[in-house]
Scaffold this motif. Structure first.
Motif, short mmCIF file in Angstrom:
data_model
loop_
_atom_site.label_atom_id
_atom_site.label_comp_id
_atom_site.label_asym_id
_atom_site.label_seq_id
_atom_site.Cartn_x
_atom_site.Cartn_y
_atom_site.Cartn_z
N ILE A 28 53.89 61.06 72.89
CA ILE A 28 52.96 60.18 73.60
C ILE A 28 53.22 58.73 73.18
CG2 ILE A 28 50.55 59.62 74.06
CD1 ILE A 28 49.86 62.51 73.44
N ALA A 29 53.62 57.93 74.15
CA ALA A 29 53.78 56.50 73.92
C ALA A 29 52.55 55.80 74.48
CB ALA A 29 55.07 55.98 74.56
N SER A 30 52.71 54.73 75.18
CA SER A 30 51.61 53.97 75.77
C SER A 30 52.20 52.90 76.67
CB SER A 30 50.78 53.32 74.66
OG SER A 30 49.91 52.33 75.18
N SER A 31 51.40 52.43 77.62
CA SER A 31 51.84 51.29 78.41
C SER A 31 52.07 50.07 77.52
CB SER A 31 50.82 50.98 79.51
OG SER A 31 49.54 50.76 78.94
N ALA A 32 51.45 50.07 76.34
CA ALA A 32 51.66 48.98 75.38
C ALA A 32 53.09 48.93 74.88
CB ALA A 32 50.70 49.13 74.19
N ALA A 33 53.83 50.02 75.04
CA ALA A 33 55.25 50.01 74.66
C ALA A 33 56.04 49.03 75.52
CB ALA A 33 55.83 51.41 74.81
N PHE A 34 55.53 48.75 76.72
CA PHE A 34 56.24 47.89 77.66
C PHE A 34 55.55 46.55 77.89
CE2 PHE A 34 56.53 52.40 78.80
CZ PHE A 34 57.86 52.62 78.52
N ASP A 35 54.23 46.52 77.88
CA ASP A 35 53.51 45.26 78.11
C ASP A 35 52.28 45.19 77.21
OD1 ASP A 35 53.47 46.83 81.16
OD2 ASP A 35 51.65 46.90 79.94
N GLY A 36 52.53 45.25 75.91
CA GLY A 36 51.44 45.18 74.95
C GLY A 36 50.71 43.84 74.99
N GLN A 37 49.44 43.89 74.63
CA GLN A 37 48.62 42.68 74.64
C GLN A 37 48.64 41.97 73.29
OE1 GLN A 37 45.01 44.84 76.06
NE2 GLN A 37 45.04 43.31 77.68
N MET A 38 48.04 40.80 73.27
CA MET A 38 47.86 40.10 72.01
C MET A 38 47.10 41.01 71.05
SD MET A 38 46.68 36.32 73.40
CE MET A 38 46.38 35.72 71.72
N GLY A 39 47.52 41.01 69.80
CA GLY A 39 46.87 41.83 68.79
C GLY A 39 47.41 43.25 68.72
N GLN A 40 48.44 43.55 69.52
CA GLN A 40 48.98 44.91 69.54
C GLN A 40 50.41 44.99 68.99
OE1 GLN A 40 48.47 46.28 73.68
NE2 GLN A 40 46.81 47.58 72.97
N VAL A 41 50.76 44.08 68.12
CA VAL A 41 52.13 44.07 67.61
C VAL A 41 52.49 45.39 66.94
CG1 VAL A 41 53.64 43.05 65.87
CG2 VAL A 41 52.35 41.57 67.38
N ALA A 42 51.66 45.85 66.01
CA ALA A 42 51.97 47.09 65.29
C ALA A 42 51.90 48.29 66.23
CB ALA A 42 51.01 47.26 64.12
N TYR A 43 50.86 48.33 67.06
CA TYR A 43 50.68 49.45 67.98
C TYR A 43 51.84 49.51 68.98
CZ TYR A 43 48.41 52.55 71.37
OH TYR A 43 48.11 53.59 72.22
N ALA A 44 52.18 48.36 69.58
CA ALA A 44 53.27 48.32 70.55
C ALA A 44 54.60 48.68 69.90
CB ALA A 44 53.35 46.94 71.20
N ALA A 45 54.79 48.24 68.65
CA ALA A 45 56.02 48.59 67.94
C ALA A 45 56.13 50.09 67.76
CB ALA A 45 56.05 47.89 66.58
N SER A 46 55.03 50.73 67.40
CA SER A 46 55.06 52.18 67.18
C SER A 46 55.31 52.93 68.48
CB SER A 46 53.75 52.64 66.53
OG SER A 46 52.65 52.53 67.42
N LYS A 47 54.66 52.51 69.54
CA LYS A 47 54.80 53.21 70.82
C LYS A 47 56.13 52.88 71.49
CE LYS A 47 50.92 55.42 70.63
NZ LYS A 47 50.92 56.89 70.44
N GLY A 48 56.62 51.65 71.29
CA GLY A 48 57.92 51.29 71.82
C GLY A 48 59.03 52.09 71.15
N ALA A 49 58.85 52.36 69.86
CA ALA A 49 59.82 53.18 69.14
C ALA A 49 59.85 54.60 69.68
CB ALA A 49 59.50 53.18 67.66
#
Length: 263
Positions: A153-174
């Motif tokens: 399970i990734a997230s749409s944040a993997a592709f267009d994460g919002q401000m404050g989602q650096v760590a979350y987007a990094a994890s889901k992008g990976a």
């Protein structure tokens, strides 16, 4: 691959989207090994599903030893039932928002980064690497000789994460990035790898959102203009299990949503 009469290991399976997956696969005749930290919720779910085709194992996915113990207990159960492991659904995930540097010019704490990465990324990979050796040796089935499937399970944040989602987007992008190489690693064993990237869905995470925040996210949806329902997520997981041509890919489940930079 049909989920019936196969065992599926589901992390974070006692709540949220992963619980919806557990219920759906169980209704299809699958045997469910629920891994979760919440023992009380786990007991309630087993009471709901019945103990004949479901087991709960208290597990911390950020702890390698805890994952190992849960898999060993699952294998012991598998030997009793004779229903081999058919798949892993890595559902454990957390979100801990934080700007990389705050208004006081203080950097995001490494502890909060580690917390997100250890559960979302390391926990996913650790669960997969420990489960796969018990999937490579099962009897292949069907004309293609399939042995199993890994669902991440990734997230749409993997592709267009919002401000404050650096760590979350990094994890889901990976997670999104490792899907294809994982599929390639496992191809010779007849094991597939599929990642699902949901946007806004009704879950434990969204329950913590304020009404204004949730409404802003729903406004970013194209159609339908609402949060996704857990049963809709579970449906695409089952499709990913049953459709052998789904492999090495990331499926966006987002109603056309592209998250804005800020709410």
């Amino acid at each position: 691959m049909k989920p019936g009469n196969r065992t599926f290991i589901i992390s974070a399976g006692a709540s949220g989207l992963a619980l919806a997956v557990a219920r759906d696969l169980h209704s299809s005749g699958a045997y469910i090994s629920l891994l979760d930290l919440n023992a009380s919720s786990g007991s309630e779910i087993i009471a709901e599903l019945g103990s004949s085709r479901a087991r709960f194992f208290e597990t911390d996915v950020s702890d390698t030893g805890s994952i190992k113990a849960a898999i060993q207990k699952t294998l012991k159960w598998v030997k009793q039932t004779g229903k081999e492991i058919g798949g892993v659904v890595a559902g454990a995930g957390v979100g801990l928002p934080g700007l990389i540097v705050d208004r006081k010019n203080e950097p995001l704490s490494i502890e909060s980064i580690d917390f997100v990465l250890n559960i979302n990324l390391r926990g996913t990979l650790d669960l997969i690497r420990q489960a796969v050796p018990y999937m490579t040796t099962v009897k292949p089935e069907g004309p293609d000789g399939e042995r199993g499937v890994i669902i991440m399970i990734a997230s749409s944040a993997a592709f267009d994460g919002q401000m404050g989602q650096v760590a979350y987007a990094a994890s889901k992008g990976a997670i999104a990035s490792l899907t294809l190489p994982l599929a390639r690693d496992l191809s010779k064993y007849g094991i597939r790898a599929v990642t699902i990237a949901p946007a806004l869905f009704e879950s434990n995470m969204t329950k913590m959102m304020g009404k204004k925040v949730k409404q802003s996210l729903e406004n970013a949806m194209e159609f339908p203009k609402r949060a996704g329902q857990p049963v809709e997520f579970a449906r695409i997981v089952r499709d990913s299990i049953e459709n052998v041509m789904l492999n090495g890919t990331v499926l966006r489940l987002d109603g056309g949503m592209r998250m804005p930079a800020r709410l």
